[in-house]
Structures are given as structure tokens and as C-alpha cells.
Design a protein around this motif. Sequence first.
Motif, PDB file in Angstrom:
ATOM      1  N   UNK A  89       0.817  -1.214   0.000  1.00 46.80           N
ATOM      2  CA  UNK A  89       0.000   0.000   0.000  1.00 46.80           C
ATOM      3  C   UNK A  89       0.852   1.266   0.000  1.00 46.80           C
ATOM      4  N   UNK A  90       2.175   1.120   0.127  1.00 48.00           N
ATOM      5  CA  UNK A  90       3.074   2.270   0.110  1.00 48.00           C
ATOM      6  C   UNK A  90       3.436   2.792   1.486  1.00 48.00           C
ATOM      7  N   UNK A  91       2.891   2.170   2.521  1.00 48.45           N
ATOM      8  CA  UNK A  91       3.181   2.607   3.888  1.00 48.45           C
ATOM      9  C   UNK A  91       4.599   2.184   4.264  1.00 48.45           C
ATOM     10  N   UNK A  92       5.358   3.100   4.822  1.00 50.41           N
ATOM     11  CA  UNK A  92       6.745   2.831   5.181  1.00 50.41           C
ATOM     12  C   UNK A  92       6.895   2.714   6.693  1.00 50.41           C
ATOM     13  N   UNK A  93       7.739   1.771   7.085  1.00 53.39           N
ATOM     14  CA  UNK A  93       8.088   1.604   8.492  1.00 53.39           C
ATOM     15  C   UNK A  93       9.596   1.739   8.601  1.00 53.39           C
ATOM     16  N   UNK A  94      10.037   2.581   9.491  1.00 55.56           N
ATOM     17  CA  UNK A  94      11.465   2.826   9.679  1.00 55.56           C
ATOM     18  C   UNK A  94      11.946   2.025  10.887  1.00 55.56           C
ATOM     19  N   UNK A  95      13.052   1.341  10.681  1.00 55.47           N
ATOM     20  CA  UNK A  95      13.577   0.483  11.725  1.00 55.47           C
ATOM     21  C   UNK A  95      15.098   0.423  11.603  1.00 55.47           C
ATOM     22  N   UNK A  96      15.717  -0.402  12.425  1.00 52.95           N
ATOM     23  CA  UNK A  96      17.161  -0.601  12.381  1.00 52.95           C
ATOM     24  C   UNK A  96      17.461  -2.094  12.483  1.00 52.95           C
ATOM     25  N   UNK A  97      18.461  -2.512  11.737  1.00 55.02           N
ATOM     26  CA  UNK A  97      18.996  -3.857  11.894  1.00 55.02           C
ATOM     27  C   UNK A  97      20.322  -3.707  12.624  1.00 55.02           C
ATOM     28  N   UNK A  98      20.609  -4.645  13.478  1.00 53.34           N
ATOM     29  CA  UNK A  98      21.876  -4.526  14.204  1.00 53.34           C
ATOM     30  C   UNK A  98      22.487  -5.902  14.433  1.00 53.34           C
ATOM     31  N   UNK A  99      23.783  -5.909  14.588  1.00 48.14           N
ATOM     32  CA  UNK A  99      24.515  -7.104  14.981  1.00 48.14           C
ATOM     33  C   UNK A  99      25.401  -6.737  16.164  1.00 48.14           C
ATOM     34  N   UNK A 100      25.563  -7.698  17.037  1.00 52.17           N
ATOM     35  CA  UNK A 100      26.358  -7.491  18.242  1.00 52.17           C
ATOM     36  C   UNK A 100      27.415  -8.584  18.305  1.00 52.17           C
ATOM     37  N   UNK A 101      28.609  -8.205  18.651  1.00 53.45           N
ATOM     38  CA  UNK A 101      29.690  -9.174  18.834  1.00 53.45           C
ATOM     39  C   UNK A 101      30.519  -8.748  20.029  1.00 53.45           C
ATOM     40  N   UNK A 102      31.101  -9.718  20.690  1.00 55.39           N
ATOM     41  CA  UNK A 102      32.000  -9.403  21.790  1.00 55.39           C
ATOM     42  C   UNK A 102      33.192 -10.338  21.752  1.00 55.39           C
ATOM     43  N   UNK A 103      34.282  -9.866  22.296  1.00 54.50           N
ATOM     44  CA  UNK A 103      35.525 -10.619  22.280  1.00 54.50           C
ATOM     45  C   UNK A 103      36.231 -10.400  23.615  1.00 54.50           C
ATOM     46  N   UNK A 104      36.810 -11.453  24.136  1.00 48.29           N
ATOM     47  CA  UNK A 104      37.577 -11.366  25.383  1.00 48.29           C
ATOM     48  C   UNK A 104      38.981 -11.874  25.082  1.00 48.29           C
ATOM     49  N   UNK A 105      39.986 -11.102  25.470  1.00 51.47           N
ATOM     50  CA  UNK A 105      41.366 -11.477  25.164  1.00 51.47           C
ATOM     51  C   UNK A 105      42.301 -10.882  26.211  1.00 51.47           C
ATOM     52  N   UNK A 106      43.509 -11.393  26.259  1.00 52.37           N
ATOM     53  CA  UNK A 106      44.534 -10.882  27.164  1.00 52.37           C
ATOM     54  C   UNK A 106      45.515 -10.071  26.330  1.00 52.37           C
ATOM     55  N   UNK A 107      45.719  -8.800  26.691  1.00 48.46           N
ATOM     56  CA  UNK A 107      46.610  -7.915  25.943  1.00 48.46           C
ATOM     57  C   UNK A 107      47.888  -7.680  26.746  1.00 48.46           C
ATOM     58  N   UNK A 108      48.997  -7.698  26.035  1.00 41.93           N
ATOM     59  CA  UNK A 108      50.293  -7.456  26.659  1.00 41.93           C
ATOM     60  C   UNK A 108      50.899  -6.191  26.071  1.00 41.93           C
ATOM     61  N   UNK A 109      51.622  -5.459  26.896  1.00 38.66           N
ATOM     62  CA  UNK A 109      52.317  -4.268  26.414  1.00 38.66           C
ATOM     63  C   UNK A 109      53.750  -4.654  26.032  1.00 38.66           C
ATOM     64  N   UNK A 110      54.514  -3.688  25.575  1.00 35.51           N
ATOM     65  CA  UNK A 110      55.899  -3.955  25.193  1.00 35.51           C
ATOM     66  C   UNK A 110      56.774  -4.306  26.403  1.00 35.51           C
ATOM     67  N   UNK A 111      56.314  -3.967  27.604  1.00 35.02           N
ATOM     68  CA  UNK A 111      57.075  -4.325  28.808  1.00 35.02           C
ATOM     69  C   UNK A 111      56.706  -5.717  29.308  1.00 35.02           C
ATOM     70  N   UNK A 112      55.713  -6.333  28.686  1.00 36.37           N
ATOM     71  CA  UNK A 112      55.309  -7.676  29.081  1.00 36.37           C
ATOM     72  C   UNK A 112      54.232  -7.708  30.140  1.00 36.37           C
ATOM     73  N   UNK A 113      53.789  -6.547  30.609  1.00 35.45           N
ATOM     74  CA  UNK A 113      52.745  -6.511  31.625  1.00 35.45           C
ATOM     75  C   UNK A 113      51.376  -6.568  30.968  1.00 35.45           C
ATOM     76  N   UNK A 114      50.439  -7.159  31.650  1.00 33.79           N
ATOM     77  CA  UNK A 114      49.073  -7.268  31.139  1.00 33.79           C
ATOM     78  C   UNK A 114      48.351  -5.953  31.376  1.00 33.79           C
ATOM     79  N   UNK A 115      47.697  -5.461  30.308  1.00 34.93           N
ATOM     80  CA  UNK A 115      46.935  -4.225  30.416  1.00 34.93           C
ATOM     81  C   UNK A 115      45.471  -4.538  30.114  1.00 34.93           C
ATOM     82  N   UNK A 116      44.622  -4.667  31.133  1.00 33.62           N
ATOM     83  CA  UNK A 116      43.208  -4.930  30.864  1.00 33.62           C
ATOM     84  C   UNK A 116      42.505  -3.656  30.374  1.00 33.62           C
TER      85      UNK A 116
END
Length: 115
Positions: A25-52
Motif C-alpha cells: 500500500x506504500x506505507x513505510x516503516x522505519x527500523x534498524x537492523x543490528x549485529x552485536x559481537x563481543x571478544x575477550x582477550x589478554x593484551x600485553x604491552x611492550x614491557x610484558x605486563x598485562x593491560x586490561x
Amino acid sequence: MELHTALASHDYILKIVPTVYEDMSGRQRFSYQYTVANKEYVAYSHTGRIIPAIWFRYDLSPITVKYTERRQPLYRFITTICAIIGGTFTVAGIIDSCIFTASEAWKKIQLGKMS
């Protein structure tokens, strides 16, 4: 791989795409599509210490996706049905020809005329 450590870094990503749905009929509905992702990792600096750390990343798309509802024309439906029926007859003809050829060869073998 789950780390479950207090020193792990977390990265959360949210991608959002604006979307428009338009019905017949030509009626428009405005919405959003979304995706979500997450990642968990251990990061090290150049000194070897862990930086959360914790990161929140948002990706807002500049392009809008539009879905339009349309009715299929009658001629396209009829063409599709004819293609299905024609394809069925073609495959049946090929199978029939193979069976007939095999049966004729079998008869020749039984009569001993196959050289």
C-alpha cells in the motif's frame, strides 16, 4: 576459548544499519537492523605486563537498506510453472531413453548378438 581472568580485555562491537520496510500500500516503516559481537582477550604491552581494557565500538552505517513488498506478476508465475513442467518432462524423457537403451542392450546380450 574462554579466558575467565580478571586481567582480560573486553571488546564489544555494535553495528547498526537503518532499514525501511515498504508494504504494497506504500506505507513505510522505519527500523534498524543490528549485529552485536563481543571478544575477550589478554593484551600485553611492550614491557610484558598485562593491560586490561574495555572497548565499546559503534558502527553506524551511512547506507539505508530498503525492503519493498511487491506482488509477482501472473505471467511470471505461468512461466515458472511451464518451466517446471517442461523440465520434468525432459528429465523423464532422458530416464526413459536410458532405460530403453539398457533394455535393448540386455536383450542383445541374452540373444548372444553382442560382440
